[in-house]
Design an enzyme around this catalytic site. Structure first.
Site, PDB file in Angstrom:
ATOM      1  N   GLU A  66       0.823  -1.216   0.000  1.00 23.27           N
ATOM      2  CA  GLU A  66       0.000   0.000   0.000  1.00 23.27           C
ATOM      3  C   GLU A  66       0.856   1.263   0.000  1.00 23.27           C
ATOM      4  OE1 GLU A  66      -0.637  -2.578   2.001  1.00 23.27           O
ATOM      5  OE2 GLU A  66      -2.788  -3.037   1.945  1.00 23.27           O
ATOM      6  N   PHE A 128     -11.379  -7.936  14.274  1.00 20.28           N
ATOM      7  CA  PHE A 128     -10.307  -8.342  13.377  1.00 20.28           C
ATOM      8  C   PHE A 128     -10.045  -7.238  12.348  1.00 20.28           C
ATOM      9  CE2 PHE A 128      -8.976 -10.474   9.384  1.00 20.28           C
ATOM     10  CZ  PHE A 128      -7.698 -10.819   9.810  1.00 20.28           C
ATOM     11  N   GLN A 129      -8.797  -6.849  12.244  1.00 18.32           N
ATOM     12  CA  GLN A 129      -8.354  -5.801  11.314  1.00 18.32           C
ATOM     13  C   GLN A 129      -9.034  -4.455  11.545  1.00 18.32           C
ATOM     14  OE1 GLN A 129      -8.341  -7.453   7.286  1.00 18.32           O
ATOM     15  NE2 GLN A 129      -6.243  -8.129   7.655  1.00 18.32           N
ATOM     16  N   LYS A 178     -17.606  -1.535   6.554  1.00 17.56           N
ATOM     17  CA  LYS A 178     -17.950  -2.538   5.552  1.00 17.56           C
ATOM     18  C   LYS A 178     -19.458  -2.676   5.361  1.00 17.56           C
ATOM     19  CE  LYS A 178     -16.982  -7.294   4.243  1.00 17.56           C
ATOM     20  NZ  LYS A 178     -16.217  -8.513   4.569  1.00 17.56           N
ATOM     21  N   MET A 487      23.401  10.364   2.943  1.00 15.65           N
ATOM     22  CA  MET A 487      23.159  11.613   3.655  1.00 15.65           C
ATOM     23  C   MET A 487      23.433  11.445   5.150  1.00 15.65           C
ATOM     24  SD  MET A 487      22.617  14.706   3.200  1.00 15.65           S
ATOM     25  CE  MET A 487      21.638  15.370   1.860  1.00 15.65           C
TER      26      MET A 487
HETATM   27  C1  TPP Z   1      11.810   6.386   5.887  1.00 11.20           C
HETATM   28  C2  TPP Z   1      13.062   7.103   6.246  1.00 11.20           C
HETATM   29  N1  TPP Z   1      13.923   6.552   7.123  1.00 11.20           N
HETATM   30  C3  TPP Z   1      15.063   7.189   7.425  1.00 11.20           C
HETATM   31  C4  TPP Z   1      15.363   8.398   6.894  1.00 11.20           C
HETATM   32  C5  TPP Z   1      16.646   9.129   7.282  1.00 11.20           C
HETATM   33  N2  TPP Z   1      17.512   9.293   6.113  1.00 11.20           N
HETATM   34  C6  TPP Z   1      17.576  10.431   5.416  1.00 11.20           C
HETATM   35  S1  TPP Z   1      18.602  10.364   4.125  1.00 11.20           S
HETATM   36  C7  TPP Z   1      19.039   8.783   4.496  1.00 11.20           C
HETATM   37  C8  TPP Z   1      20.031   8.044   3.673  1.00 11.20           C
HETATM   38  C9  TPP Z   1      19.471   7.657   2.368  1.00 11.20           C
HETATM   39  O1  TPP Z   1      20.356   6.778   1.756  1.00 11.20           O
HETATM   40  P1  TPP Z   1      20.211   6.403   0.236  1.00 11.20           P
HETATM   41  O2  TPP Z   1      18.800   6.071  -0.073  1.00 11.20           O
HETATM   42  O3  TPP Z   1      21.201   5.370  -0.115  1.00 11.20           O
HETATM   43  O4  TPP Z   1      20.515   7.761  -0.500  1.00 11.20           O
HETATM   44  P2  TPP Z   1      21.883   8.625  -0.514  1.00 11.20           P
HETATM   45  O5  TPP Z   1      21.790   9.601   0.614  1.00 11.20           O
HETATM   46  O6  TPP Z   1      23.017   7.682  -0.356  1.00 11.20           O
HETATM   47  O7  TPP Z   1      21.866   9.294  -1.832  1.00 11.20           O
HETATM   48  C10 TPP Z   1      18.366   8.345   5.635  1.00 11.20           C
HETATM   49  C11 TPP Z   1      18.535   7.027   6.256  1.00 11.20           C
HETATM   50  C12 TPP Z   1      14.425   8.935   5.994  1.00 11.20           C
HETATM   51  N3  TPP Z   1      14.600  10.121   5.415  1.00 11.20           N
HETATM   52  N4  TPP Z   1      13.297   8.261   5.679  1.00 11.20           N
END
Ligand code: TPP
Lengths: 576, 173
Positions: A66, A128-129, A178, A487
């Site tokens: 989803e 349920f659900q 439902k 990042m």
């Molecule tokens: C759902 C979620 N979990 C954690 C984060 C924290 N976060 C921000 S950037 C990042 C790294 C992303 O890594 P990647 O997808 O490999 O991209 P890159 O920065 O290497 O280009 C994380 C873990 C987030 N933004 N969203």
């Protein structure tokens, strides 16, 4: 008692039996819905049965999770600017939609989300659900409803579309028990609505428009900041006219990219945490800041204490609550962005006395452009993004995930047209980029759609490759693969003394084989030569592709306003 | 600053949750909320007593409330001519000997005794919050066994001294 004046219909044919779900489907047809992003389950079985009966009325997109479905809907909504329908079942179906709903709320995307609910008779019994969809979604929706009575359903659907797509757009959830969707109905029901508490102001106050113009005429250092509000309002053309009438410099928020042509000589580049020096210094030094449709997010402003310290601030926004929320505002204009700009454009253009300022900005642009390391061998991510721009002639719809690659895409994929840029700004949702590209491709059938994703985020929703396989959608997935949560790693390098806590991920699937497992073409690229020779053809054919680009792991996004700093305190402005 | 805000709302399910959730999420400090039906079918009135830092925060509060679809009208009535009332019930520890004394204390407040038992007495008072506070303080030395307050509900008076409306939004048409 009076007898009904209505004659009873005397017809021999059996009356067609319709359920609440059929009412819903009819309401969706009335709303001219073409595409539905949905996933079935127990509580929406009556709805799915009605969809079965309405075969051919909609293109129903079945994601494999989803969350993938709702991010696809967001991509569709952003590119088409239409309210977009999502359906999920009760309980886990609904909770799997939550991230997307919150994301759409933050980035003002018009979604109408229908969730199934357990039957009214068992609501509140931990059936349920069962999950408390109203409780969970109240803080992350523009509005939400639980349908209590079948007769309210068509009205609620119409209200939901109206609310989602007017004023400041946003997600609306309609929770349907439902038994309501399964109930057979006979009589005609009302679908008109009246919302006295919801009357968005869309026309600007002429006095405020005049005030803004007067401020502009005496400004020595004006700057325009474009936000996504211009895109939602379809105001790009009007904006260009305005900028040319007064010859003012323009910068943009992350989400506002494309509202003004990136290659225009008055564009300073994006502002904010990873914005250009010229843009951030313009915000810092300006004496008049005209924010059109942006919300002064902290990633844009940096430390508010140092934000536009000498500026008079004019803010055009359709949401009055955004005005003055973060930045004190002298000239508030509550309006649809396009209408406000149109009004400004109706006034006689005038030449501003801002020669010195324009020269200064031009010098900043020339002297402190974006820079990056270079190599003839290994792939620098910035180089890669520039090549993507080049090979797609800057015409592609680009979606991104969240992280370094997102910032590089924002910096190096110059957007010259509106509604070609789809990214998760406010919530910063990893897992957004690839499914959003699916929705964008469905909305923009003939466009090249490139999903720029990190190796981390792609793995959050990559099961949606099934949709490319199933529909032959020619989405190009470009994995900017640094084998790291880049990042996070960058922040650990800069602010946590290189303690790379759980941010380097060297174990990865073989993305090429993975592509093949889904019947797609997979490519792996490890050198500049491969990019130069092969990427063009891959991006410009009509087949889906997954391109695993191995980029330099330790690259950082620059320039940067470190957390807590002001927009004039950027680091990494120049190549060391 | 302490402000009294009223909001007329559509009495739909979830509206109270939406409004209180919003106040909590945006970190507004609520002293009391009271909600009840009005003369108009389907319309309820909420009265909030809030403690806000400054004008800007107050403006945000009003705007955020106004933004809710089911909120029809928001007014800050603090600076208007208003009648504000709250009701409190106070269960005070009393020996039978002290009853007369307590009777004398509550008398000027026009409070009433609504329940008496061997060791306690329940007093009901209506009035503005200061008056309620004052009585509570006078009764405190006897020992408060239980205390319940409804929170303020308020009206503007039928006749207002000449004064400007709640800071109008010049930005709205
Ligand atoms: C759902 C979620 N979990 C954690 C984060 C924290 N976060 C921000 S950037 C990042 C790294 C992303 O890594 P990647 O997808 O490999 O991209 P890159 O920065 O290497 O280009 C994380 C873990 C987030 N933004 N969203």
């Amino acid at each position: 008692m009076r007898a009904s004046a209505e004659p009873k219909p005397t017809t021999d044919t059996k009356p067609i039996v319709k359920t609440g779900a059929d009412l819903l489907v009819e309401a969706l047809i009335d709303q001219k819905v073409e595409t539905i992003f949905g996933y079935p389950g127990g509580a929406v079985l009556p709805i799915y049965d009605a969809l079965y009966r309405a075969e051919g009325s909609f293109d129903h997109v079945l994601p494999r999770h989803e969350q993938g479905g709702i991010h696809a809907a967001e991509g569709y909504a952003r590119v088409s600017r239409k309210p977009t329908v999502v359906i999920g079942t009760s309980g886990p179906g609904a909770t799997n939609l939550i991230t997307g709903i919150a994301d759409a709320m933050m980035d003002s995307l018009p979604l109408v989300v229908f969730t199934g609910q357990v039957a009214k008779s068992v609501i509140g019994t931990d059936a349920f659900q069962e999950s408390d969809v109203m409780g969970i979604t109240t803080p992350i929706t523009k509005h939400n409803y639980q349908v209590q009575d079948l007769e309210d359903l068509p009205r609620i659907v119409n209200e939901a579309f109206h609310i989602a797509s007017t004023g400041r757009p946003g997600p609306v959830v309609v929770d349907i028990p439902k038994d309501i969707s399964a109930t057979v109905y006979e009589k005609d029901v009302q679908s008109e609505f009246h919302l006295p508490g919801y009357q968005p102001t869309i026309k600007p106050n002429p006095l405020q428009i005049n005030k803004l113009r007067e401020a502009l005429l005496i400004a020595k250092k004006p700057v325009v900041l474009t936000g996504a509000g211009i895109l939602h309002a379809g105001g790009s053309e009007a904006l260009k006219q305005f900028v040319e009438n007064y010859d003012v410099p323009v910068t943009s928020t992350l989400l506002g990219l494309g509202a003004f042509p990136g290659d225009h000589h008055r564009f300073l580049g994006m502002a904010g945490m990873h914005g250009t020096y010229a843009a951030n210094m313009a915000l810092y030094e300006c004496d008049l800041l005209i924010n059109i449709g942006g919300r002064f997010d902290d990633r844009l402003t940096g430390n508010l204490k140092h934000f536009a310290p000498n500026a008079r601030v004019a803010h055009i926004d359709i949401d009055p609550a955004e005005i003055g929320k973060n930045v004190p505002t002298e000239i508030p204009i509550v309006s649809d962005a396009k209408r406000a700009i149109d009004k400004l454009n109706e006034l006689e253009p005038a030449a501003l006395d801002h020669q010195e300022w324009m020269e200064k900005l031009e010098n900043n642009k020339q002297n402190y452009p974006l820079w990056h390391n270079e190599s003839e061998d290994v792939i620098l991510p910035q180089y890669l993004l520039r090549k993507v721009h080049q090979f797609t002639k800057g015409e592609a719809v680009v979606t991104t995930d969240v992280g370094q690659h997102q910032m590089w895409a924002a910096q190096y994929y110059t957007f010259n047209r509106p509604d070609r840029w789809v990214t998760s700004g406010g919530l910063g949702t990893m897992g957004f980029g690839f499914p959003a590209a699916i929705g964008a491709q469905i909305a923009a059938k003939d466009s090249t759609v490139v999903a720029i994703v990190g190796d981390g985020g792609f793995q959050m929703t990559m099961q949606e490759m099934s949709l490319l396989q199933e529909r032959g959608l020619p989405v190009k997935i470009l994995i900017v693969n640094n084998q790291a949560l880049g990042m996070v790693r960058q922040w650990q390098e800069k602010f946590y003394d290189e303690r790379y806590s759980h941010s380097i991920i060297e174990t990865q699937p073989d993305f090429v084989k993975l592509a093949e497992a889904y019947g797609l073409h997979g490519y792996k690229m490890e050198s500049v030569q491969e990019i130069d020779e092969k990427l063009d053809a891959i991006l410009n054919n009509d087949k889906p592709a997954i391109i695993d680009c191995r980029v330099v792991q330790l690259e950082n996004v620059y320039p940067m306003i470190a957390p807590g700093k002001g927009s004039h305190e950027m680091i990494g402005v120049m190549k060391p | 600053m302490r402000r009294i805000i009223t909001a007329t709302v559509h009495n739909r399910s979830g509206v109270l949750n939406r409004v209180t959730g919003l106040l909590a999420k945006r970190q507004f400090n609520i002293e009391s909320i009271s909600v009840g039906r009005t003369e108009t079918e389907g319309v309820s009135k909420m009265t909030f007593v809030v403690d806000v830092e400054d004008e800007r925060k107050l403006e945000q509060l009003s705007k955020q409330l106004n933004k809710q679809i089911d909120v029809i009208k928001v007014s800050d009535i603090t600076d208007k001519q208003i009648v504000a009332r709250e009701l409190a019930m106070i269960k005070v520890l009393t020996t039978p000997q002290q009853r007369g004394e307590l009777q004398a204390i509550i008398e000027p407040f026009r409070a009433t005794i609504i329940d008496v038992s061997k060791e306690s007495m329940t007093v009901q008072i209506t009035g503005d919050s200061d008056k309620v506070d004052a009585l509570i303080e006078l009764l405190r030395p006897y020992g408060l066994k239980e205390l319940a307050r409804t929170g303020v509900t308020a009206f503007t008076r039928g006749q207002q001294r000449q004064q400007t409306e709640m800071k109008p939004y010049s930005i709205l048409n």
